[in-house]
Motif scaffolding. Sequence first.
Motif, short mmCIF file in Angstrom:
data_model
loop_
_atom_site.label_atom_id
_atom_site.label_comp_id
_atom_site.label_asym_id
_atom_site.label_seq_id
_atom_site.Cartn_x
_atom_site.Cartn_y
_atom_site.Cartn_z
N LEU A 1 10.27 -19.67 -7.88
CA LEU A 1 11.15 -18.82 -8.67
C LEU A 1 12.19 -19.64 -9.41
O LEU A 1 12.51 -19.37 -10.58
CB LEU A 1 11.82 -17.78 -7.77
CG LEU A 1 12.75 -16.77 -8.45
CD1 LEU A 1 11.98 -15.97 -9.49
CD2 LEU A 1 13.38 -15.85 -7.42
N ALA A 2 12.74 -20.66 -8.75
CA ALA A 2 13.72 -21.53 -9.41
C ALA A 2 13.09 -22.29 -10.57
O ALA A 2 13.71 -22.45 -11.64
CB ALA A 2 14.32 -22.50 -8.39
N ILE B 1 10.52 -21.27 -12.36
CA ILE B 1 10.27 -20.30 -13.44
C ILE B 1 11.57 -20.00 -14.19
O ILE B 1 11.59 -19.93 -15.43
CB ILE B 1 9.66 -19.02 -12.85
CG1 ILE B 1 8.26 -19.30 -12.32
CG2 ILE B 1 9.60 -17.91 -13.91
CD1 ILE B 1 7.63 -18.12 -11.60
N GLU B 2 12.67 -19.83 -13.45
CA GLU B 2 13.94 -19.57 -14.11
C GLU B 2 14.37 -20.78 -14.95
O GLU B 2 14.91 -20.60 -16.06
CB GLU B 2 15.00 -19.25 -13.07
CG GLU B 2 14.79 -17.91 -12.37
CD GLU B 2 15.83 -17.66 -11.29
OE1 GLU B 2 16.59 -18.61 -10.99
OE2 GLU B 2 15.87 -16.53 -10.76
N GLY B 3 14.15 -21.98 -14.45
CA GLY B 3 14.48 -23.17 -15.24
C GLY B 3 13.65 -23.27 -16.51
O GLY B 3 14.17 -23.60 -17.59
N SER C 1 14.71 -20.54 -23.73
CA SER C 1 15.80 -19.89 -24.43
C SER C 1 16.60 -20.89 -25.26
O SER C 1 16.98 -20.62 -26.41
CB SER C 1 16.72 -19.18 -23.43
OG SER C 1 15.99 -18.19 -22.71
N ALA D 1 12.32 -20.74 -18.10
CA ALA D 1 12.79 -19.70 -19.01
C ALA D 1 14.08 -20.12 -19.71
O ALA D 1 14.28 -19.84 -20.90
CB ALA D 1 13.00 -18.41 -18.23
N GLY D 2 14.97 -20.80 -18.97
CA GLY D 2 16.20 -21.28 -19.60
C GLY D 2 15.92 -22.33 -20.67
O GLY D 2 16.55 -22.32 -21.74
N ARG E 1 10.76 -19.45 -3.18
CA ARG E 1 12.08 -19.66 -3.79
C ARG E 1 12.06 -20.83 -4.76
O ARG E 1 12.67 -20.77 -5.84
CB ARG E 1 13.12 -19.88 -2.70
CG ARG E 1 13.49 -18.61 -1.92
CD ARG E 1 14.76 -18.83 -1.11
NE ARG E 1 14.58 -19.88 -0.12
CZ ARG E 1 14.19 -19.67 1.13
NH1 ARG E 1 13.91 -18.43 1.54
NH2 ARG E 1 14.07 -20.66 1.99
#
Length: 298
Positions: free
Chosen positions: A260-261, A263-265, A271, A267-268, A257
């Motif tokens: 995953l957090a 990786i999402e950070g 962006s 990616a943000g 988890r």
Amino acid sequence: MMLAMLAGAAVGAGILILVRMAVRPVPGVAATLARVDGAKRRARPRPGAEDGKKPDMIDRWRTSVGERFEDEVSARGWSFTRTRADLAVVDRPFAQHLGTKVLLALAALVWFPMIFTLLGYDPFGVPAVVTILFAVGAFFLPDAELHRDAEKRRRDFRHVTGSFLDLVAMNLAGGRGLPEALLAASTVGDHWAMVRIREAITNARLSGRTPWEGIAQLGQELGVDELRDLASTLGLAGDEGARIRESLLARANSMRRRELADIEGAAGESSQSMLVAQLLMCVAFLVFLAYPAVSKLG
């Protein structure tokens, strides 16, 4: 006057550094042991040394200069804990890193005065201050690159550690004891992180220590906090017989988890960077369109 004072201060600092390097202090016991350990590490054959490729002249200079500075650092008892942890993650010798830093700084001190001279500037004064700033930046540039590479390897190591915990839980469910489950799980795969874990467990077993003590030492060496926490949990299970299988599975899920957090950070952030780049391109295009009309108004 200010430039002359800065130039004099730079020359004085250089002379002070040379004097401090020439005057060797009386090393203590810890510094002497550190120098002996450094000599042993340099004597070990490295993975890239068996391919028969001979180092070129720059590599020999870098190694020689780095070993000299490593001896001086060890004699003064300077630890460089973070740098050594990053080097342990990327599997790079400390002497080579020091040699790279020193040679880059010396190259900047030689290269930029030549550039200023070819451009017709007096190499003293402002160009001298600029040269010193570039030399300082070149000296610390390998540290920034090393830290970036080490963080990437640590993220990869955490990912492998989660899979390792799943394998340990599977071996425990099969009826094996905790030490046997750790050793059996570490033999699955030839990934560099799994190899490091297997070596730590094997070395601890050969030296008469528990496997979790070897894992704790590996976590301290690499600067991976998850390994130290895992070693504490395994030590509790080994000493008090606590239920460990559910705890390992929960820790593996927690690490996934967190990964995953992260990786999402990331990616943000990517962006947002792309959005800023697009806005800058739009502003530049508007300036390009409006410049002819604005220039005629003037």
